[in-house]
Enzyme design. Structure first.
Site, PDB file in Angstrom:
ATOM      1  N   LYS A 199       0.850  -1.179   0.000  1.00  0.00           N
ATOM      2  CA  LYS A 199       0.000   0.000   0.000  1.00  0.00           C
ATOM      3  C   LYS A 199       0.889   1.234   0.000  1.00  0.00           C
ATOM      4  O   LYS A 199       1.667   1.456   0.925  1.00  0.00           O
ATOM      5  CB  LYS A 199      -0.894   0.001   1.239  1.00  0.00           C
ATOM      6  CG  LYS A 199      -1.759   1.241   1.335  1.00  0.00           C
ATOM      7  CD  LYS A 199      -2.713   1.157   2.497  1.00  0.00           C
ATOM      8  CE  LYS A 199      -3.528   2.427   2.598  1.00  0.00           C
ATOM      9  NZ  LYS A 199      -4.459   2.376   3.733  1.00  0.00           N
ATOM     10  N   LYS A 252      -2.140  -1.485  -3.863  1.00  0.00           N
ATOM     11  CA  LYS A 252      -3.020  -0.315  -3.818  1.00  0.00           C
ATOM     12  C   LYS A 252      -2.204   0.954  -3.873  1.00  0.00           C
ATOM     13  O   LYS A 252      -1.211   1.032  -3.152  1.00  0.00           O
ATOM     14  CB  LYS A 252      -3.808  -0.397  -2.499  1.00  0.00           C
ATOM     15  CG  LYS A 252      -4.658   0.788  -2.189  1.00  0.00           C
ATOM     16  CD  LYS A 252      -5.233   0.638  -0.810  1.00  0.00           C
ATOM     17  CE  LYS A 252      -5.981   1.907  -0.508  1.00  0.00           C
ATOM     18  NZ  LYS A 252      -6.396   1.982   0.872  1.00  0.00           N
TER      19      LYS A 252
HETATM   20  C1  PBG Z   1      -7.044   3.183   5.546  1.00  0.00           C
HETATM   21  C2  PBG Z   1      -7.526   3.146   4.143  1.00  0.00           C
HETATM   22  C3  PBG Z   1      -7.438   4.167   3.197  1.00  0.00           C
HETATM   23  C4  PBG Z   1      -8.031   3.673   2.029  1.00  0.00           C
HETATM   24  C5  PBG Z   1      -8.460   2.382   2.308  1.00  0.00           C
HETATM   25  N1  PBG Z   1      -8.117   2.065   3.609  1.00  0.00           N
HETATM   26  C6  PBG Z   1      -6.956   5.568   3.327  1.00  0.00           C
HETATM   27  C7  PBG Z   1      -5.554   5.873   3.536  1.00  0.00           C
HETATM   28  O1  PBG Z   1      -4.693   5.025   3.678  1.00  0.00           O
HETATM   29  O2  PBG Z   1      -5.264   7.084   3.603  1.00  0.00           O
HETATM   30  C8  PBG Z   1      -8.169   4.424   0.739  1.00  0.00           C
HETATM   31  C9  PBG Z   1      -9.156   3.881  -0.232  1.00  0.00           C
HETATM   32  C10 PBG Z   1      -9.490   4.813  -1.356  1.00  0.00           C
HETATM   33  O3  PBG Z   1      -8.837   5.848  -1.569  1.00  0.00           O
HETATM   34  O4  PBG Z   1     -10.442   4.502  -2.071  1.00  0.00           O
HETATM   35  N2  PBG Z   1      -8.037   2.742   6.449  1.00  0.00           N
END
Ligand code: PBG
Length: 327
Positions: A199, A252
């Protein structure tokens, strides 16, 4: 015309839609798609999200209805994000059995049961008043190991509420192992973990922070999420998560990281998911609203590209719409 040998003609297989369909190398199935959904405590009506036209923060009732429709459309799964009415430093609502996400999981388990795969995002940022994904030290650093204990408690709360898969997204070191042992110790050895393994610290999460009301109140997430230039680092994270017990791994965002999806898919032998995130959704919706792009075509092209790169599972805010279109 061509010095005695026949011209090789790849175009022969592109002549008709039926020929193209016969030889298509990549296909999307409704069951590959997972719909992210937001449920907010203390609202009477679904609330639109300005930066994500077409996506809402649900009430418990509207969530049930939308989930049933998505399952009816054939999506492979749902992933839930909760937005509590009150936030605090330790994200207490995240593992409260009466917290919004636990109630919503139980609602959906009753509504759709085993007809879909019910997943829950497992993190603290939606629940903390400072908006970070973990507990903070006195100096405002994210405290990795103290956060693991919170994640373990959240996993057990989500499992007890009836989720099929927990999806840790906080990028703390050791989170998958901590969650796996907490689940095993609480009698949930059969419950799967889909780890957000690679991520990245991405600008593409911008609209999500409106949707989940979780923008960090200071600083950013660069000390725990991955640095965009990295690639080997993603493989290291993925392999660590698999060692710690991840049943599926996720990359992601998707579109700017197709190379990472490809490398991960070529390296591991567990299901690989990719998350087409809020900013990817918002860009297409905004361009389409201006008449600059053909919305439906771009949706299918981006999803096909993510699939072709190697993702077997795709999380997308268009999941229900596309599942319906594919049937
Ligand atoms: C954290 C989380 C995020 C997203 C999914 N889980 C936000 C982040 O890390 O700032 C982002 C998903 C998206 O942008 O659609 N709980």
């Amino acid at each position: 015309m061509n010095a005695g040998f026949p011209v090789v003609r790849p175009r022969r297989l592109r002549r008709t839609a039926a020929l193209r369909n016969l030889v298509a190398e990549t296909a999307l199935r409704p069951a590959d798609l997972v719909l992210p959904m937001f449920v907010k405590e203390g609202i009477a009506e679904p609330q639109p999200i300005g930066s994500m036209p077409g996506v809402v923060q649900h009430t418990r009732d509207s969530l049930r209805k939308a989930a049933a429709e998505a399952v009816d459309a054939g999506v492979g799964g749902l992933i839930l994000f909760g937005i509590p009415a009150a936030k605090d430093g330790r994200g207490s609502a995240a593992d409260d059995p009466a917290g919004i996400v636990q109630l919503a999981i139980a609602d959906l388990a009753a509504e759709v049961g085993d007809a879909t795969v019910l997943m829950a995002d497992l993190c603290l940022d939606e629940y903390t008043d400072h908006g970070h994904c973990g507990l903070l030290t006195a100096d405002g650093e994210v405290d990795n190991d103290a956060t693991l204990e919170r994640y373990a408690a959240i996993a057990v709360a989500q499992a007890s509420a009836g989720v099929h898969v927990v999806a840790p997204s906080g990028m703390m070191d050791g989170q998958v192992g901590a969650i796996r042992s907490a689940l095993d110790g609480a009698g949930f050895a059969d419950l799967a973990i889909c780890a957000y393994s690679a991520k990245y610290a991405s600008g593409f999460y911008g609209p999500f922070r409106d949707a989940a009301e979780c923008a960090p109140q200071f600083g950013d997430r660069a000390s725990y999420q991955q640095d965009p230039p990295g690639s080997d680092e993603a493989l290291r994270e993925v392999l660590l998560d698999i060692d710690e017990g991840a049943d599926m791994v996720m990359v992601k965002p998707a579109l700017a990281y197709l190379d990472i999806i490809g490398r991960v898919a070529a390296t591991v032998h567990v299901p690989v998911a990719a998350y087409q995130v809020s900013g990817e959704y918002a860009m297409v919706e905004a361009a389409a609203a201006n008449g600059w792009l053909d919305r439906d075509r771009i949706i299918m092209e981006t999803l096909t590209g993510i699939r072709r790169a190697g993702a077997g599972i795709i999380l997308t805010y268009w999941a229900a719409e596309v599942a319906r279109r594919l049937r």
